[in-house]
Design a protein around this motif. Structure first.
Motif, PDB file in Angstrom:
ATOM      1  N   ILE A  73       1.049  -1.304  -0.454  1.00  9.45           N
ATOM      2  CA  ILE A  73      -0.188  -0.154   0.415  1.00  9.45           C
ATOM      3  C   ILE A  73       1.085   1.367   0.223  1.00  9.45           C
ATOM      4  O   ILE A  73       2.011   1.627   0.725  1.00  9.45           O
ATOM      5  CB  ILE A  73      -0.882  -0.368   1.156  1.00  9.45           C
ATOM      6  CG1 ILE A  73      -1.838  -0.960   1.190  1.00  9.45           C
ATOM      7  CG2 ILE A  73      -1.964   1.202   1.311  1.00  9.45           C
ATOM      8  CD1 ILE A  73      -2.824  -1.253   2.310  1.00  9.45           C
ATOM      9  N   GLU A  74       1.126   2.326  -0.505  1.00  7.38           N
ATOM     10  CA  GLU A  74       1.285   3.360  -1.064  1.00  7.38           C
ATOM     11  C   GLU A  74       1.467   4.485   0.245  1.00  7.38           C
ATOM     12  O   GLU A  74       2.214   4.817   0.259  1.00  7.38           O
ATOM     13  CB  GLU A  74       2.135   3.971  -1.938  1.00  7.38           C
ATOM     14  CG  GLU A  74       2.413   3.461  -3.395  1.00  7.38           C
ATOM     15  CD  GLU A  74       2.464   4.315  -4.541  1.00  7.38           C
ATOM     16  OE1 GLU A  74       3.110   3.637  -5.632  1.00  7.38           O
ATOM     17  OE2 GLU A  74       1.872   4.900  -4.534  1.00  7.38           O
ATOM     18  N   ALA A  75      -0.127   4.708   0.394  1.00  7.17           N
ATOM     19  CA  ALA A  75      -0.106   5.783   1.461  1.00  7.17           C
ATOM     20  C   ALA A  75      -1.472   5.832   1.470  1.00  7.17           C
ATOM     21  O   ALA A  75      -2.161   5.113   1.086  1.00  7.17           O
ATOM     22  CB  ALA A  75      -0.427   7.075   0.513  1.00  7.17           C
ATOM     23  N   VAL A  76      -1.837   6.213   2.889  1.00  5.57           N
ATOM     24  CA  VAL A  76      -3.117   6.358   3.344  1.00  5.57           C
ATOM     25  C   VAL A  76      -3.782   7.479   3.612  1.00  5.57           C
ATOM     26  O   VAL A  76      -2.757   8.098   3.074  1.00  5.57           O
ATOM     27  CB  VAL A  76      -3.244   5.528   4.773  1.00  5.57           C
ATOM     28  CG1 VAL A  76      -4.588   5.935   5.150  1.00  5.57           C
ATOM     29  CG2 VAL A  76      -2.939   4.725   5.188  1.00  5.57           C
ATOM     30  N   LEU A  77      -4.621   8.157   2.552  1.00  5.70           N
ATOM     31  CA  LEU A  77      -5.459   8.975   2.605  1.00  5.70           C
ATOM     32  C   LEU A  77      -5.918   9.283   3.451  1.00  5.70           C
ATOM     33  O   LEU A  77      -7.215   9.457   3.760  1.00  5.70           O
ATOM     34  CB  LEU A  77      -6.707   9.153   1.358  1.00  5.70           C
ATOM     35  CG  LEU A  77      -5.972   8.624   0.096  1.00  5.70           C
ATOM     36  CD1 LEU A  77      -6.911   8.565  -1.182  1.00  5.70           C
ATOM     37  CD2 LEU A  77      -4.528   8.787  -0.687  1.00  5.70           C
ATOM     38  N   ALA A  78      -5.276  10.520   3.969  1.00  9.45           N
ATOM     39  CA  ALA A  78      -5.288  10.893   5.239  1.00  9.45           C
ATOM     40  C   ALA A  78      -6.229  12.364   4.995  1.00  9.45           C
ATOM     41  O   ALA A  78      -7.656  11.988   5.975  1.00  9.45           O
ATOM     42  CB  ALA A  78      -4.651  12.241   5.599  1.00  9.45           C
ATOM     43  N   GLY A  79      -6.425  12.419   3.914  1.00  8.86           N
ATOM     44  CA  GLY A  79      -7.638  13.669   3.727  1.00  8.86           C
ATOM     45  C   GLY A  79      -9.187  12.692   3.778  1.00  8.86           C
ATOM     46  O   GLY A  79     -10.236  14.015   3.822  1.00  8.86           O
ATOM     47  N   GLU A  80      -9.152  11.835   2.580  1.00 17.11           N
ATOM     48  CA  GLU A  80     -10.364  11.716   2.723  1.00 17.11           C
ATOM     49  C   GLU A  80     -11.289  10.363   4.244  1.00 17.11           C
ATOM     50  O   GLU A  80     -10.224   9.105   4.723  1.00 17.11           O
ATOM     51  CB  GLU A  80     -10.769  10.364   1.878  1.00 17.11           C
ATOM     52  CG  GLU A  80     -10.436  11.153   0.580  1.00 17.11           C
ATOM     53  CD  GLU A  80     -10.564  10.372  -0.358  1.00 17.11           C
ATOM     54  OE1 GLU A  80     -12.073   9.498  -0.724  1.00 17.11           O
ATOM     55  OE2 GLU A  80     -10.463  10.278  -1.982  1.00 17.11           O
ATOM     56  N   PRO A  81     -12.147  11.057   4.619  1.00 16.27           N
ATOM     57  CA  PRO A  81     -12.168   9.757   5.530  1.00 16.27           C
ATOM     58  C   PRO A  81     -12.484   8.542   5.552  1.00 16.27           C
ATOM     59  O   PRO A  81     -12.827   8.130   4.194  1.00 16.27           O
ATOM     60  CB  PRO A  81     -13.669  10.546   6.111  1.00 16.27           C
ATOM     61  CG  PRO A  81     -14.497  11.439   4.941  1.00 16.27           C
ATOM     62  CD  PRO A  81     -12.911  11.320   4.876  1.00 16.27           C
ATOM     63  N   PRO A  82     -12.454   7.551   6.251  1.00 20.78           N
ATOM     64  CA  PRO A  82     -12.686   5.617   6.118  1.00 20.78           C
ATOM     65  C   PRO A  82     -13.880   6.083   5.602  1.00 20.78           C
ATOM     66  O   PRO A  82     -15.436   6.756   6.504  1.00 20.78           O
ATOM     67  CB  PRO A  82     -12.181   5.141   7.459  1.00 20.78           C
ATOM     68  CG  PRO A  82     -12.307   6.305   8.548  1.00 20.78           C
ATOM     69  CD  PRO A  82     -11.920   7.884   7.536  1.00 20.78           C
ATOM     70  N   VAL A  83     -14.653   4.231   4.657  1.00 24.28           N
ATOM     71  CA  VAL A  83     -16.482   4.763   4.626  1.00 24.28           C
ATOM     72  C   VAL A  83     -16.529   3.593   5.786  1.00 24.28           C
ATOM     73  O   VAL A  83     -16.224   2.789   6.912  1.00 24.28           O
ATOM     74  CB  VAL A  83     -16.041   3.501   3.187  1.00 24.28           C
ATOM     75  CG1 VAL A  83     -17.848   3.387   2.939  1.00 24.28           C
ATOM     76  CG2 VAL A  83     -14.982   4.321   1.958  1.00 24.28           C
ATOM     77  N   GLU A  84     -17.852   4.572   6.143  1.00 20.32           N
ATOM     78  CA  GLU A  84     -18.316   3.675   7.259  1.00 20.32           C
ATOM     79  C   GLU A  84     -19.088   2.179   7.038  1.00 20.32           C
ATOM     80  O   GLU A  84     -18.927   1.917   6.184  1.00 20.32           O
ATOM     81  CB  GLU A  84     -19.955   4.374   7.429  1.00 20.32           C
ATOM     82  CG  GLU A  84     -19.838   6.251   7.760  1.00 20.32           C
ATOM     83  CD  GLU A  84     -19.064   6.612   8.744  1.00 20.32           C
ATOM     84  OE1 GLU A  84     -19.910   6.118  10.263  1.00 20.32           O
ATOM     85  OE2 GLU A  84     -18.196   7.123   8.740  1.00 20.32           O
ATOM     86  N   PRO A  85     -18.721   1.852   8.417  1.00 23.23           N
ATOM     87  CA  PRO A  85     -18.996   0.073   8.283  1.00 23.23           C
ATOM     88  C   PRO A  85     -20.443   0.224   7.644  1.00 23.23           C
ATOM     89  O   PRO A  85     -20.284  -1.221   6.755  1.00 23.23           O
ATOM     90  CB  PRO A  85     -18.794  -0.466   9.534  1.00 23.23           C
ATOM     91  CG  PRO A  85     -18.382   0.448  10.317  1.00 23.23           C
ATOM     92  CD  PRO A  85     -18.533   2.748   9.905  1.00 23.23           C
ATOM     93  N   GLN A  86     -21.138   0.698   8.518  1.00 19.18           N
ATOM     94  CA  GLN A  86     -22.839   0.174   7.773  1.00 19.18           C
ATOM     95  C   GLN A  86     -22.881   0.715   6.303  1.00 19.18           C
ATOM     96  O   GLN A  86     -23.107  -0.562   5.273  1.00 19.18           O
ATOM     97  CB  GLN A  86     -23.566   0.888   8.386  1.00 19.18           C
ATOM     98  CG  GLN A  86     -25.195   0.593   8.402  1.00 19.18           C
ATOM     99  CD  GLN A  86     -26.249   1.526   8.939  1.00 19.18           C
ATOM    100  OE1 GLN A  86     -26.760   2.810   8.474  1.00 19.18           O
ATOM    101  NE2 GLN A  86     -26.712   1.639  10.254  1.00 19.18           N
ATOM    102  N   VAL A  87     -21.807   1.857   5.836  1.00 17.96           N
ATOM    103  CA  VAL A  87     -22.478   1.831   4.691  1.00 17.96           C
ATOM    104  C   VAL A  87     -21.961   0.756   3.158  1.00 17.96           C
ATOM    105  O   VAL A  87     -21.690   0.512   2.371  1.00 17.96           O
ATOM    106  CB  VAL A  87     -21.584   3.446   3.779  1.00 17.96           C
ATOM    107  CG1 VAL A  87     -21.415   3.720   2.194  1.00 17.96           C
ATOM    108  CG2 VAL A  87     -22.621   4.363   4.260  1.00 17.96           C
ATOM    109  N   LEU A  88     -19.977   0.649   4.046  1.00 17.45           N
ATOM    110  CA  LEU A  88     -19.117  -0.181   3.116  1.00 17.45           C
ATOM    111  C   LEU A  88     -20.204  -1.981   2.950  1.00 17.45           C
ATOM    112  O   LEU A  88     -19.646  -2.337   2.000  1.00 17.45           O
ATOM    113  CB  LEU A  88     -18.185  -0.962   4.513  1.00 17.45           C
ATOM    114  CG  LEU A  88     -17.244  -1.406   3.285  1.00 17.45           C
ATOM    115  CD1 LEU A  88     -16.635  -0.087   1.989  1.00 17.45           C
ATOM    116  CD2 LEU A  88     -15.652  -1.989   4.621  1.00 17.45           C
TER     117      LEU A  88
END
Ligand code: ADP
Ligand code: ZN
Length: 739
Positions: A73-88
């Motif tokens: 994995i090259e990078a974790v995008l700090a500017g983008e919030p993680p996708v919510e479990p329910q939405v995932l």
């Protein structure tokens, strides 16, 4: 689940990427990444020669086989919030059901990252860092360092340009520069204008009865689906709002879906008035920054009432307790591009998962939903007629054959409708005229050789837009000049056939001198805000007669309208689509419901060539159930939904022979996977045989077993990989239109 569970945990992550390959990919989690990594995290990963942004969906227990090359994995995008479990979870259901990749479904569920985000990242020289510590040959790094202010103040990374921007990352890594968190771009959301509170309405008996069922369900915190069935103006919105109040009071969130936000300015202001603190509006028409900001507010739980279009079904409301789908039958809930999901159907899934109350509302429910209610899968709540017994409009059907018999040089507006319009305007009232075709004329035909002027890329006639002086293809937007002679035989005998809204507007001006006439269709609402402007002028009674396409039929409440005219009401009944009758019925009922919403009773004049058609008859009497029973009989006999589920597969290619061969391969594979339990029609040319230069072969697959159907088609697609290019295949589960 976090990757930072302990020393040495989660060395690998499964990542869903937005490409049309229905599998996830495994990556190694570097030590740097593992600190921030959780399921739902947005990450940048290498994929073949490219880099893509994907979503971590799982941490596999074991390592991948030794023969597989695993990249980092090259990078974790700090500017983008993680996708919510329910939405995932919901995106996974969507991917499985609509036969797209999980990554494609996720992409539809989250707002696009605003471009400005990059420019907002700030960087400054690290304290004590010197240019002299950078080797001479590292020119880019040197230049980047020198571009940063000497006094250590921060500048946006974007200002350094692309080349130096990359070097900045190196400087940060080497400790010569550091990143600074930018402030929220626009600070606090603007305070809402204080609107006067709505007067409290006393519920009608129908509303009371409905609420007596809904409110206890809200308190129960269980999945409870309802179909709220009531004429336009019967007070459904009021029921949604009370249920929303109750849900918010219990501390849970509300998701309120509408077909098109532009059509509901009144609803939004009504909601804003009722719930000044809690409201967020989400739709794809918002600028990315606005959308992201609204989204963030929802995610944080600041705004617990979300009103939005189909993509809002994925809104990250922490705990939705009520999901409303207004006008549940509306075709705009279906997305026409990948992922081809139905916002309404995913709302049902989400309500079930979230243990929420589901309110589907309509004056003309889809056959699917009404049958679900009849069979007890949804509780059916009838609101009955209009609030305060405002009378239903009187509907008259004009036989256009008679018009042709009696009048020389027939005009699109019949004598009866013309008379009714004159009376209406003379009495100071307003009228709507529906003609569901834009432009001046639908086609130019040559009276010498019989050919019509067609699009060079699509197998359809080009529409004449007279004020623009152009012919336009409504399928690919190709334009050409209006030819003086037939392009085929060269004779000067082209004649216009099939009048559209532009022509009707002209006829109205001639028939009603002095009346204020306006037109609303896709051509007149192209400019931003034009739509709202027309509606506002109509609402303020600065327009007497509004002519337009189906746009005028939706969602408005104009008390001044006493007359509705419908032209060529039966035309769409002939379309080669099993939903043609349903759509015609819905449109007619909807537009008829616009007449007489205020104090005065309304009149509806429907013009048709086949005035005895049962669909027109039941629309004229506003008798949904008569329509439903009859149409259901056809659907049962012909084995169409709701008795079966349908998957449409279209194979497209510039070369007809290729499209035909590939569609045959697919049809074989589908038949094999279905083990004789699927109904296959085709492959054959699609109703629109050629579109944007590509030939289209259509296969319709049906089955009473929804799961078997979708899985068989899914397996067939897999089995034909390598034989049929995936790019040439478009798969639509539960299509709303077969054209
Ligand atoms: P629908 O959503 O079914 O089209 P609405 O909820 O918009 O209907 O109601 C139609 C009209 O009736 C609106 O102007 C609304 O303010 C009014 N209305 C709704 N419920 C009541 C009520 N209980 N008493 C009086 N007027 C009402
Ligand atoms: Zn075209």
């Amino acid at each position: 689940v976090s990757a930072a569970g302990g020393e040495g945990s989660a060395l690998f992550a499964s990542v869903a990427v937005p490409i049309p390959v229905r599998r996830t990919f495994t990556y190694r989690v570097g030590p740097e990444a593992s600190r921030h990594l959780a399921v739902g995290a947005r990450v940048r990963v290498p994929l073949g020669p490219r880099r893509v942004v994907g979503t971590v969906v799982e941490f596999p227990a074991g390592a991948p086989g030794a023969d597989v090359e695993v990249r980092d994995i090259e990078a974790v995008l700090a500017g983008e919030p993680p996708v919510e479990p329910q939405v995932l979870d919901l995106t996974r259901v969507a991917a499985d059901y609509y036969l797209c990749s999980w990554g494609e479904a996720i992409e539809a569920a989250i707002p696009p990252a605003p471009r400005q985000a990059a420019a907002r990242r700030l960087v400054r020289r690290a304290a004590g860092a010197r240019a002299s510590s950078i080797p001479e040959r590292a020119t880019a790094r040197r230049r980047a360092f020198l571009a940063l202010p000497e006094d250590g103040s921060a500048v946006p990374v974007g200002r350094l340009g692309a080349a130096l921007g990359a070097a900045v990352a190196d400087l940060v890594r080497l400790g010569l520069a550091e990143r600074v968190e930018a402030k929220e771009p626009h600070g606090e959301p603007s305070p809402r204008a204080v609107l006067p509170a709505e007067p409290r309405l006393v519920p009608t008996p129908g509303q009371s009865a409905a609420l007596a069922r809904i409110l206890p369900a809200v308190s129960a915190d269980e999945y409870a689906p309802f179909l709220l069935f009531g004429a336009t103006g019967s007070g459904k919105t009021e029921v949604y709002l009370r249920a929303a109040e109750e849900t918010l009071a219990r501390g849970r969130g509300v998701l309120y879906l509408v077909p098109e936000i532009g059509l509901t300015p009144l609803l939004v202001s009504r909601l804003a008035r009722r719930f000044p603190q809690a409201l967020a509006v989400l739709h794809s028409g918002l600028a990315p920054v606005e959308r992201r900001r609204a989204w963030d507010g929802v995610r944080r739980g600041d705004t617990r009432l979300v009103v939005g279009t189909r993509s809002a079904v994925f809104a990250p409301i922490p705990d939705p307790g009520l999901i409303v789908v207004d006008e549940e039958q509306d075709g705009s809930y279906k997305q026409e591009d990948v992922p081809r999901y139905s916002g309404r159907d995913l709302a049902v899934v989400r309500a079930r998962e979230a243990r929420a109350v589901l309110l589907l509302g309509s004056a003309t429910p889809s056959l699917e939903s009404f049958r679900n209610a009849r069979e007890g899968r949804y509780a059916l709540l009838r609101l009955g007629g209009r609030v305060e017994d405002r009378p239903m409009p009187v509907v008259r059907i004009v036989d256009m054959r008679g018009e042709y018999r009696d009048v020389r040089g027939v005009r699109p507006l019949s004598r009866e409708l013309t008379g009714a319009l004159r009376d209406c305007v003379a009495g100071g009232n307003q009228a709507l005229v529906l003609r569901n075709r834009r432009g001046w004329a639908s086609a130019l035909h040559c009276l010498a050789c019989g050919v019509r002027v067609s699009c060079s890329r699509c197998s359809v006639a080009m529409t004449w837009h007279r004020s623009a002086g152009r012919l336009r293809c409504h399928y690919c937007d190709l334009e050409r000049a209006v030819p003086a002679r037939c392009p085929s035989c060269g004779e000067e005998r082209l004649t216009a056939i099939g009048e559209g809204t532009e022509r009707i507007e002209q006829d109205l001006r001639e028939a009603l001198p002095g009346a204020r006439i306006a037109r609303m269709d896709r051509d007149t609402v192209r400019r931003r805000g034009a739509h709202e402007a027309i509606l506002r002028r109509f609402d303020e009674r600065r327009i007497d007669v509004l002519v337009g396409t189906q746009m005028i039929a939706k969602g408005h409440d104009f008390p001044g309208v006493t007359l509705v005219g419908v032209l060529s009401a039966d035309q769409a009944l002939g379309l080669p689509d099993f939903r043609a009758a349903e759509r015609t019925f819905q449109l007619l009922t909807q537009v008829a419901g616009r007449a007489g919403r205020g104090g005065s009773p309304g009149t509806v004049v429907i013009q048709a060539f086949d005035p005895g058609h049962p669909v027109l008859r039941s629309a004229a009497t506003q008798d949904y159930e008569a329509f439903y029973e009859r149409e259901l009989g056809y659907r049962r006999a012909l084995r169409y939904p709701p008795f079966t589920a349908v998957v449409e597969v279209v194979v497209e290619h510039r070369d007809l022979a290729k499209a035909a061969a590939w569609s045959a391969v697919l049809a074989d594979a589908i038949a094999r996977e279905g083990e004789g339990k699927l109904i296959l029609s085709g492959p054959g040319p699609a109703p629109i045989e050629r579109l944007k230069g590509k030939y289209r072969m259509q296969i319709l697959v049906r089955s009473a077993g929804r799961r078997r159907l979708v899985e068989s088609v899914g397996r067939a697609l897999e089995a034909s990989e390598g034989k049929v290019p995936r790019r040439a295949v478009r798969v639509d589960v539960d299509p709303v239109s077969l054209l």
